[in-house]
Scaffold this motif. Sequence first.
Motif, PDB file in Angstrom:
ATOM      1  N   VAL A 109     -58.560  84.454 209.148  1.00  0.00           N
ATOM      2  CA  VAL A 109     -57.216  84.225 208.586  1.00  0.00           C
ATOM      3  C   VAL A 109     -56.326  85.435 208.848  1.00  0.00           C
ATOM      4  O   VAL A 109     -55.155  85.296 209.233  1.00  0.00           O
ATOM      5  CB  VAL A 109     -57.314  83.940 207.071  1.00  0.00           C
ATOM      6  CG1 VAL A 109     -55.916  83.816 206.468  1.00  0.00           C
ATOM      7  CG2 VAL A 109     -58.122  82.670 206.821  1.00  0.00           C
ATOM      8  N   ILE A 110     -56.903  86.636 208.661  1.00  0.00           N
ATOM      9  CA  ILE A 110     -56.135  87.863 208.906  1.00  0.00           C
ATOM     10  C   ILE A 110     -55.788  87.980 210.383  1.00  0.00           C
ATOM     11  O   ILE A 110     -54.654  88.289 210.753  1.00  0.00           O
ATOM     12  CB  ILE A 110     -56.932  89.097 208.438  1.00  0.00           C
ATOM     13  CG1 ILE A 110     -57.135  89.052 206.921  1.00  0.00           C
ATOM     14  CG2 ILE A 110     -56.230  90.387 208.843  1.00  0.00           C
ATOM     15  CD1 ILE A 110     -58.051  90.136 206.383  1.00  0.00           C
ATOM     16  N   GLN A 111     -56.776  87.724 211.248  1.00  0.00           N
ATOM     17  CA  GLN A 111     -56.529  87.827 212.690  1.00  0.00           C
ATOM     18  C   GLN A 111     -55.423  86.864 213.118  1.00  0.00           C
ATOM     19  O   GLN A 111     -54.558  87.229 213.923  1.00  0.00           O
ATOM     20  CB  GLN A 111     -57.811  87.547 213.473  1.00  0.00           C
ATOM     21  CG  GLN A 111     -57.623  87.624 214.980  1.00  0.00           C
ATOM     22  CD  GLN A 111     -58.939  87.645 215.727  1.00  0.00           C
ATOM     23  OE1 GLN A 111     -59.841  88.414 215.411  1.00  0.00           O
ATOM     24  NE2 GLN A 111     -59.065  86.801 216.741  1.00  0.00           N
ATOM     25  N   GLN A 112     -55.463  85.648 212.602  1.00  0.00           N
ATOM     26  CA  GLN A 112     -54.447  84.672 212.993  1.00  0.00           C
ATOM     27  C   GLN A 112     -53.068  85.093 212.527  1.00  0.00           C
ATOM     28  O   GLN A 112     -52.069  84.876 213.219  1.00  0.00           O
ATOM     29  CB  GLN A 112     -54.802  83.292 212.429  1.00  0.00           C
ATOM     30  CG  GLN A 112     -54.004  82.160 213.058  1.00  0.00           C
ATOM     31  CD  GLN A 112     -54.182  82.091 214.571  1.00  0.00           C
ATOM     32  OE1 GLN A 112     -55.308  82.130 215.082  1.00  0.00           O
ATOM     33  NE2 GLN A 112     -53.073  82.026 215.309  1.00  0.00           N
ATOM     34  N   GLU A 113     -53.006  85.738 211.341  1.00  0.00           N
ATOM     35  CA  GLU A 113     -51.713  86.207 210.845  1.00  0.00           C
ATOM     36  C   GLU A 113     -51.176  87.333 211.715  1.00  0.00           C
ATOM     37  O   GLU A 113     -49.968  87.398 211.990  1.00  0.00           O
ATOM     38  CB  GLU A 113     -51.832  86.678 209.390  1.00  0.00           C
ATOM     39  CG  GLU A 113     -50.495  87.040 208.775  1.00  0.00           C
ATOM     40  CD  GLU A 113     -50.547  87.208 207.275  1.00  0.00           C
ATOM     41  OE1 GLU A 113     -49.514  87.580 206.692  1.00  0.00           O
ATOM     42  OE2 GLU A 113     -51.619  86.988 206.694  1.00  0.00           O
ATOM     43  N   VAL A 114     -52.066  88.210 212.165  1.00  0.00           N
ATOM     44  CA  VAL A 114     -51.661  89.282 213.079  1.00  0.00           C
ATOM     45  C   VAL A 114     -51.061  88.689 214.350  1.00  0.00           C
ATOM     46  O   VAL A 114     -50.029  89.144 214.855  1.00  0.00           O
ATOM     47  CB  VAL A 114     -52.853  90.195 213.413  1.00  0.00           C
ATOM     48  CG1 VAL A 114     -52.491  91.164 214.538  1.00  0.00           C
ATOM     49  CG2 VAL A 114     -53.309  90.974 212.182  1.00  0.00           C
ATOM     50  N   ILE A 115     -51.707  87.625 214.855  1.00  0.00           N
ATOM     51  CA  ILE A 115     -51.232  86.974 216.080  1.00  0.00           C
ATOM     52  C   ILE A 115     -49.912  86.251 215.831  1.00  0.00           C
ATOM     53  O   ILE A 115     -48.939  86.423 216.571  1.00  0.00           O
ATOM     54  CB  ILE A 115     -52.304  85.993 216.604  1.00  0.00           C
ATOM     55  CG1 ILE A 115     -53.575  86.749 217.009  1.00  0.00           C
ATOM     56  CG2 ILE A 115     -51.754  85.184 217.782  1.00  0.00           C
ATOM     57  CD1 ILE A 115     -54.758  85.841 217.292  1.00  0.00           C
ATOM     58  N   ASP A 116     -49.880  85.441 214.773  1.00  0.00           N
ATOM     59  CA  ASP A 116     -48.700  84.599 214.517  1.00  0.00           C
ATOM     60  C   ASP A 116     -47.458  85.436 214.243  1.00  0.00           C
ATOM     61  O   ASP A 116     -46.347  85.080 214.667  1.00  0.00           O
ATOM     62  CB  ASP A 116     -48.967  83.664 213.332  1.00  0.00           C
ATOM     63  CG  ASP A 116     -50.022  82.606 213.651  1.00  0.00           C
ATOM     64  OD1 ASP A 116     -50.319  82.420 214.848  1.00  0.00           O
ATOM     65  OD2 ASP A 116     -50.561  81.990 212.704  1.00  0.00           O
ATOM     66  N   ARG A 117     -47.642  86.548 213.508  1.00  0.00           N
ATOM     67  CA  ARG A 117     -46.485  87.377 213.140  1.00  0.00           C
ATOM     68  C   ARG A 117     -46.284  88.538 214.106  1.00  0.00           C
ATOM     69  O   ARG A 117     -45.379  89.347 213.906  1.00  0.00           O
ATOM     70  CB  ARG A 117     -46.676  87.900 211.711  1.00  0.00           C
ATOM     71  CG  ARG A 117     -46.676  86.802 210.660  1.00  0.00           C
ATOM     72  CD  ARG A 117     -47.033  87.327 209.282  1.00  0.00           C
ATOM     73  NE  ARG A 117     -46.125  88.395 208.874  1.00  0.00           N
ATOM     74  CZ  ARG A 117     -46.330  89.185 207.816  1.00  0.00           C
ATOM     75  NH1 ARG A 117     -47.410  89.008 207.082  1.00  0.00           N
ATOM     76  NH2 ARG A 117     -45.479  90.130 207.510  1.00  0.00           N
ATOM     77  N   ASP A 118     -47.149  88.595 215.141  1.00  0.00           N
ATOM     78  CA  ASP A 118     -47.076  89.676 216.133  1.00  0.00           C
ATOM     79  C   ASP A 118     -47.030  91.033 215.434  1.00  0.00           C
ATOM     80  O   ASP A 118     -46.187  91.883 215.717  1.00  0.00           O
ATOM     81  CB  ASP A 118     -45.841  89.501 217.027  1.00  0.00           C
ATOM     82  CG  ASP A 118     -45.881  90.430 218.253  1.00  0.00           C
ATOM     83  OD1 ASP A 118     -47.001  90.833 218.652  1.00  0.00           O
ATOM     84  OD2 ASP A 118     -44.816  90.746 218.782  1.00  0.00           O
ATOM     85  N   LEU A 119     -47.965  91.235 214.493  1.00  0.00           N
ATOM     86  CA  LEU A 119     -47.994  92.455 213.700  1.00  0.00           C
ATOM     87  C   LEU A 119     -48.527  93.627 214.511  1.00  0.00           C
ATOM     88  O   LEU A 119     -49.419  93.468 215.346  1.00  0.00           O
ATOM     89  CB  LEU A 119     -48.871  92.266 212.458  1.00  0.00           C
ATOM     90  CG  LEU A 119     -48.404  91.221 211.441  1.00  0.00           C
ATOM     91  CD1 LEU A 119     -49.422  91.107 210.316  1.00  0.00           C
ATOM     92  CD2 LEU A 119     -47.031  91.586 210.897  1.00  0.00           C
ATOM     93  N   TYR A 120     -47.985  94.798 214.253  1.00  0.00           N
ATOM     94  CA  TYR A 120     -48.515  96.023 214.861  1.00  0.00           C
ATOM     95  C   TYR A 120     -49.537  96.586 213.885  1.00  0.00           C
ATOM     96  O   TYR A 120     -49.246  97.482 213.088  1.00  0.00           O
ATOM     97  CB  TYR A 120     -47.402  97.031 215.139  1.00  0.00           C
ATOM     98  CG  TYR A 120     -47.813  98.113 216.107  1.00  0.00           C
ATOM     99  CD1 TYR A 120     -47.570  97.964 217.472  1.00  0.00           C
ATOM    100  CD2 TYR A 120     -48.450  99.264 215.667  1.00  0.00           C
ATOM    101  CE1 TYR A 120     -47.943  98.935 218.365  1.00  0.00           C
ATOM    102  CE2 TYR A 120     -48.835 100.248 216.561  1.00  0.00           C
ATOM    103  CZ  TYR A 120     -48.575 100.084 217.904  1.00  0.00           C
ATOM    104  OH  TYR A 120     -48.959 101.059 218.795  1.00  0.00           O
ATOM    105  N   ALA A 121     -50.728  96.011 213.898  1.00  0.00           N
ATOM    106  CA  ALA A 121     -51.776  96.406 212.963  1.00  0.00           C
ATOM    107  C   ALA A 121     -52.421  97.715 213.418  1.00  0.00           C
ATOM    108  O   ALA A 121     -52.550  97.973 214.617  1.00  0.00           O
ATOM    109  CB  ALA A 121     -52.836  95.317 212.871  1.00  0.00           C
TER     110      ALA A 121
END
Length: 403
Positions: free
Chosen positions: A24-36
């Motif tokens: 779920v976290i990984q998908q959110e990083v992808i969907d929101r193009d987060l700079y994690a």
Amino acid sequence: NLGFGIVAFACTTCNGMSGALDPVIQQEVIDRDLYATAVLSGNRNFDGRIHPYAKQAFLASPPLVIAYAIAGTIRFDIEKDVLGIDKDGNSVTLKDIWPTDEEIDAVIKTSVKPEQFRKVYEPMFDIKVEYGSHVNPQYDWRPQSTYIRRPPYWEGALAGERTMKGMRPLAVLGDNITTDHLSPSNAIMLDSAAGAYLHKMGLPEEDFNSYATHRGDHLTAQRATFANPKLFNEMVQENGIVRQGSLARIEPEGQVTRMWEAIETYMERKQPLIIIAGADYGQGSSRDWAAKGVRLAGVEVIVAEGFERIHRTNLVGMGVLPLEFVKGENRHTYEINGTETYDVVGTPKPGAMLSVVMTRLDGEQVSIAVKCRLDTAEECSIYEAGGVLQRFAQDFLASEVAS
């Protein structure tokens, strides 16, 4: 209570084995193009090493790692800002939760005991492994391993003559290329070249492991060459902007592909390759596959503004010639774009000045003065033999004849 998952200990992070992100976290990083980002207490803060989606990593002591996790952001003054509020409504800062030496010693005394180590390590020496038709039931040996395979160091590119003629660029790179750009050590993703290969070999994705663990199988390790998702190959641009990723451009077609597909194409054509780079090429933790990968791809020469000391030695050990631009010159001086071909003129000797003749698409030839970075007579001997393995074989055979 904080939500941490203990995935492993010790060398885990350094080897990029911190495990998968919560889907779920990984998908959110992808969907929101987060700079994690990641915060780690190891010493391998290469881009993408902790996880391909952790684009940057920062070093900190173990208590600081926990503190930053509580804060939930690195945009935080860790010494002054408030980490939370206690039950009485008071602000809690780092100094309030920082453990004392006495507290740490007490935990070690009660929780770290010699018998814990003996229980794990002593039985390891009782394991007997037989090869051939006898398989120890302790291990589920696969018929065709992706971890160990007879290496190709006496055949293919390494057995062929290095002509240093008609070389095409595999990559044109900037400054500070690390060994993790050259051969990453992090977890293998399904959409990578190595992941596609392991999937084809029948491995489930959860067993892909990391690039570092597959160094004994060249078919997996080769596919790690320039596989870092943070690579900027200046040959691959869109509207004048360099694209990020494990990408290359096959010439003379001008076709942009994933790096491994370009390497495969050039290997099939027996096309000798060259790499053009900026300053501090090969910095970081120098590893053998950072040199092995490019050599097995057919790279014969690397021209850079400067080399990291140990990686330069590793290149020589694999039979790759390191050449250095003269001071004040670089890839921009000669407007290098990767469509050219290159010939090296001169005999490699310690400190010798050689010429790299660059031929542009329109036939124009430009001579680039470079310094040979074979720094000693011993390095020349190793290079002339084809690399340290070939030199060792020559010395061994000579000693056998003498005896």
